[in-house]
Design a protein around this motif. Structure first.
Motif, mmCIF file in Angstrom:
data_model
loop_
_atom_site.group_PDB
_atom_site.id
_atom_site.type_symbol
_atom_site.label_atom_id
_atom_site.label_comp_id
_atom_site.label_asym_id
_atom_site.label_seq_id
_atom_site.Cartn_x
_atom_site.Cartn_y
_atom_site.Cartn_z
ATOM 1 N N ALA A 191 0.794 -1.255 0.214
ATOM 2 C CA ALA A 191 -0.008 -0.029 -0.028
ATOM 3 C C ALA A 191 0.686 1.515 -0.126
ATOM 4 C CB ALA A 191 -0.994 -0.346 1.374
ATOM 5 N N VAL A 192 -0.076 2.205 -0.642
ATOM 6 C CA VAL A 192 1.219 3.509 -0.767
ATOM 7 C C VAL A 192 -0.047 5.037 0.050
ATOM 8 C CG1 VAL A 192 2.510 6.128 -1.704
ATOM 9 C CG2 VAL A 192 2.164 2.719 -1.895
ATOM 10 N N PHE A 193 0.723 4.855 1.094
ATOM 11 C CA PHE A 193 -0.129 6.143 1.425
ATOM 12 C C PHE A 193 0.706 7.524 1.429
ATOM 13 C CE2 PHE A 193 -0.431 3.294 4.971
ATOM 14 C CZ PHE A 193 -1.298 2.951 5.947
ATOM 15 N N THR A 194 -0.599 8.388 0.394
ATOM 16 C CA THR A 194 -0.101 9.325 -0.534
ATOM 17 C C THR A 194 -0.245 10.602 -0.417
ATOM 18 O OG1 THR A 194 -1.984 9.361 -2.185
ATOM 19 C CG2 THR A 194 -0.235 7.786 -2.351
ATOM 20 N N ASP A 195 -0.265 11.915 -0.793
ATOM 21 C CA ASP A 195 -0.195 13.099 -1.203
ATOM 22 C C ASP A 195 -0.485 13.037 1.015
ATOM 23 O OD1 ASP A 195 -2.029 13.198 -3.687
ATOM 24 O OD2 ASP A 195 -3.501 12.436 -2.189
ATOM 25 N N LEU A 196 0.533 13.421 1.039
ATOM 26 C CA LEU A 196 1.368 13.799 2.486
ATOM 27 C C LEU A 196 2.276 15.426 2.207
ATOM 28 C CD1 LEU A 196 3.002 9.959 3.823
ATOM 29 C CD2 LEU A 196 0.647 11.213 4.750
ATOM 30 N N GLY A 197 1.817 16.762 2.464
ATOM 31 C CA GLY A 197 2.425 17.492 1.830
ATOM 32 C C GLY A 197 3.517 18.042 3.126
ATOM 33 N N SER A 198 3.916 19.705 3.499
ATOM 34 C CA SER A 198 4.612 20.081 3.709
ATOM 35 C C SER A 198 3.248 20.129 5.669
ATOM 36 C CB SER A 198 4.757 21.388 3.292
ATOM 37 O OG SER A 198 3.338 22.305 2.903
ATOM 38 N N LYS A 199 2.257 20.070 5.623
ATOM 39 C CA LYS A 199 1.863 20.198 6.799
ATOM 40 C C LYS A 199 1.876 18.699 7.353
ATOM 41 C CE LYS A 199 -2.716 21.082 9.034
ATOM 42 N NZ LYS A 199 -3.853 21.319 8.715
ATOM 43 N N ASP A 200 2.462 18.003 6.958
ATOM 44 C CA ASP A 200 1.956 16.567 6.992
ATOM 45 C C ASP A 200 3.616 16.352 8.313
ATOM 46 O OD1 ASP A 200 -0.434 15.383 7.626
ATOM 47 O OD2 ASP A 200 0.085 15.328 5.141
ATOM 48 N N LEU A 201 4.730 16.949 7.466
ATOM 49 C CA LEU A 201 5.911 16.862 7.743
ATOM 50 C C LEU A 201 6.170 18.038 8.703
ATOM 51 C CD1 LEU A 201 7.519 17.246 4.393
ATOM 52 C CD2 LEU A 201 7.426 14.224 5.697
ATOM 53 N N LYS A 202 5.244 18.666 8.717
ATOM 54 C CA LYS A 202 5.500 19.247 10.071
ATOM 55 C C LYS A 202 5.467 19.170 11.327
ATOM 56 C CE LYS A 202 6.242 23.789 7.267
ATOM 57 N NZ LYS A 202 5.616 25.576 6.901
ATOM 58 N N ARG A 203 4.879 18.325 11.316
ATOM 59 C CA ARG A 203 4.211 17.170 12.881
ATOM 60 C C ARG A 203 5.152 17.389 14.145
ATOM 61 N NH1 ARG A 203 -2.025 16.510 11.915
ATOM 62 N NH2 ARG A 203 -2.106 16.873 10.021
ATOM 63 N N GLU A 204 5.683 17.250 15.286
ATOM 64 C CA GLU A 204 6.415 17.138 15.862
ATOM 65 C C GLU A 204 6.628 14.997 15.680
ATOM 66 O OE1 GLU A 204 7.448 17.624 20.260
ATOM 67 O OE2 GLU A 204 6.300 19.534 19.222
ATOM 68 N N LYS A 205 5.217 14.834 15.191
ATOM 69 C CA LYS A 205 4.891 13.135 15.307
ATOM 70 C C LYS A 205 4.205 12.751 15.121
ATOM 71 C CE LYS A 205 7.050 12.633 20.715
ATOM 72 N NZ LYS A 205 6.545 11.757 21.235
ATOM 73 N N ILE A 206 4.842 11.317 13.635
ATOM 74 C CA ILE A 206 3.472 10.218 13.426
ATOM 75 C C ILE A 206 4.094 8.987 13.096
ATOM 76 C CG2 ILE A 206 2.725 10.156 11.175
ATOM 77 C CD1 ILE A 206 3.611 12.549 9.394
ATOM 78 N N SER A 207 3.274 8.091 13.852
ATOM 79 C CA SER A 207 3.276 7.430 14.323
ATOM 80 C C SER A 207 2.607 6.362 12.949
ATOM 81 C CB SER A 207 2.637 6.736 15.625
ATOM 82 O OG SER A 207 3.117 7.550 16.552
ATOM 83 N N PHE A 208 2.719 5.298 12.981
ATOM 84 C CA PHE A 208 2.265 4.518 12.450
ATOM 85 C C PHE A 208 2.048 3.101 12.620
ATOM 86 C CE2 PHE A 208 2.077 -0.211 9.731
ATOM 87 C CZ PHE A 208 1.506 0.308 8.313
ATOM 88 N N VAL A 209 0.408 3.147 13.004
ATOM 89 C CA VAL A 209 -0.328 1.810 13.547
ATOM 90 C C VAL A 209 -1.036 1.228 12.907
ATOM 91 C CG1 VAL A 209 -2.491 2.294 15.448
ATOM 92 C CG2 VAL A 209 -0.834 4.229 15.370
ATOM 93 N N CYS A 210 -0.950 -0.084 13.595
ATOM 94 C CA CYS A 210 -1.537 -1.665 13.296
ATOM 95 C C CYS A 210 -2.541 -1.759 14.629
ATOM 96 C CB CYS A 210 -0.466 -2.530 13.155
ATOM 97 S SG CYS A 210 -1.075 -4.058 12.463
ATOM 98 N N GLN A 211 -4.178 -2.233 13.535
ATOM 99 C CA GLN A 211 -4.839 -2.345 14.814
ATOM 100 C C GLN A 211 -5.489 -4.016 14.474
ATOM 101 O OE1 GLN A 211 -8.070 1.079 15.886
ATOM 102 N NE2 GLN A 211 -6.721 1.371 14.106
ATOM 103 N N ILE A 212 -5.420 -4.639 15.026
ATOM 104 C CA ILE A 212 -6.540 -5.790 14.991
ATOM 105 C C ILE A 212 -7.334 -5.966 15.096
ATOM 106 C CG2 ILE A 212 -5.918 -8.613 14.890
ATOM 107 C CD1 ILE A 212 -2.813 -8.181 14.937
ATOM 108 N N VAL A 213 -8.146 -6.177 14.369
ATOM 109 C CA VAL A 213 -9.883 -6.400 14.517
ATOM 110 C C VAL A 213 -9.865 -8.388 14.701
ATOM 111 C CG1 VAL A 213 -12.667 -6.471 14.550
ATOM 112 C CG2 VAL A 213 -10.676 -4.599 14.104
#
Length: 220
Positions: free
Chosen positions: A167-189
């Motif tokens: 999968a490709v998470f697209t359209d991450l702009g400059s606003k997202d790069l300025k975030r102090e933290k970004i986490s990749f989260v995996c949920q299991i249901v």
């Protein structure tokens, strides 16, 4: 190259139909014939074919009835016209590329590529694996979920996608790069019974979605 030639052939087919219709005035018919011959000469040039020498009306010159000097001058004129057309096409393409680059520079976009190899968590029943991007400071998800249905056998439900869960998470702009933290989260249901140890057939249920686990990792 194929697309360019295809478009030219479509144009020639349309113009040929107009010529054969017999409804065009003489002046429009003359201009259309010039347009047809110019398109043919341009197509021959980009395909590295021989240049056909023509007169002012677009008719092919007969070397048996035309002097060598006249043929040479006609060849020079035809070559100049084709080269001008090539330069025009090149300039238009460069302008499009410049505009596209300027647009991307004004609105930068980035992407995150994810390749799911395996789910090592022992679930015991069918499950849904959801992956997304999360901002822990704002406590909100900033992307849609990438969903993979996992079977109780430890393989994807869609076996044809084995080793091809990307999968490709697209359209991450400059606003997202300025975030102090970004986490990749995996949920299991978990999808199945209310309780894994429920063996009472009278109370047996199926198809229920129950949260089973969650994990996260900071995106560098």
């Amino acid at each position: 190259m194929f697309r360019s030639v295809r478009h030219m052939i479509y144009d020639l087919i349309e113009w040929r139909s107009q010529i054969l219709s017999g409804t065009l005035p003489q002046d429009e018919l003359k201009e259309l014939k010039k347009k047809v011959t110019a398109k043919i000469d341009y197509g021959n040039r980009i395909l590295d074919l021989d240049l056909v020498v023509r007169d002012e009306d677009g008719n092919i010159l007969d070397p048996e009835q035309t002097s060598t000097i006249s043929l040479f001058r006609a060849h020079e004129i035809a070559s100049k016209q084709v080269e001008e057309r090539l330069q025009e096409e090149k300039s238009q393409k460069q302008n499009i590329d410049i505009n596209r680059q300027a647009k991307f520079a004004a609105t930068p976009s980035f992407a995150l590529f994810v390749n799911l190899k395996n789910v090592v968590c022992k679930i015991g029943e069918d499950a849904e694996v959801l992956m997304s991007l999360y901002d822990p400071l704002e406590s909100k998800f900033i992307s849609e979920n990438y969903l993979v249905r996992w079977s109780s056998c430890g393989l994807p439900k869609d076996i044809d996608r084995l080793h091809n869960l990307r999968a490709v998470f697209t359209d991450l702009g400059s606003k997202d790069l300025k975030r102090e933290k970004i986490s990749f989260v995996c949920q299991i249901v978990r999808v199945g019974r209310m309780e894994l140890r429920d063996n009472n057939t009278r109370k047996l249920t199926s198809g229920l979605r129950r949260p089973f686990g969650v994990a996260g990792n900071a995106v560098p």
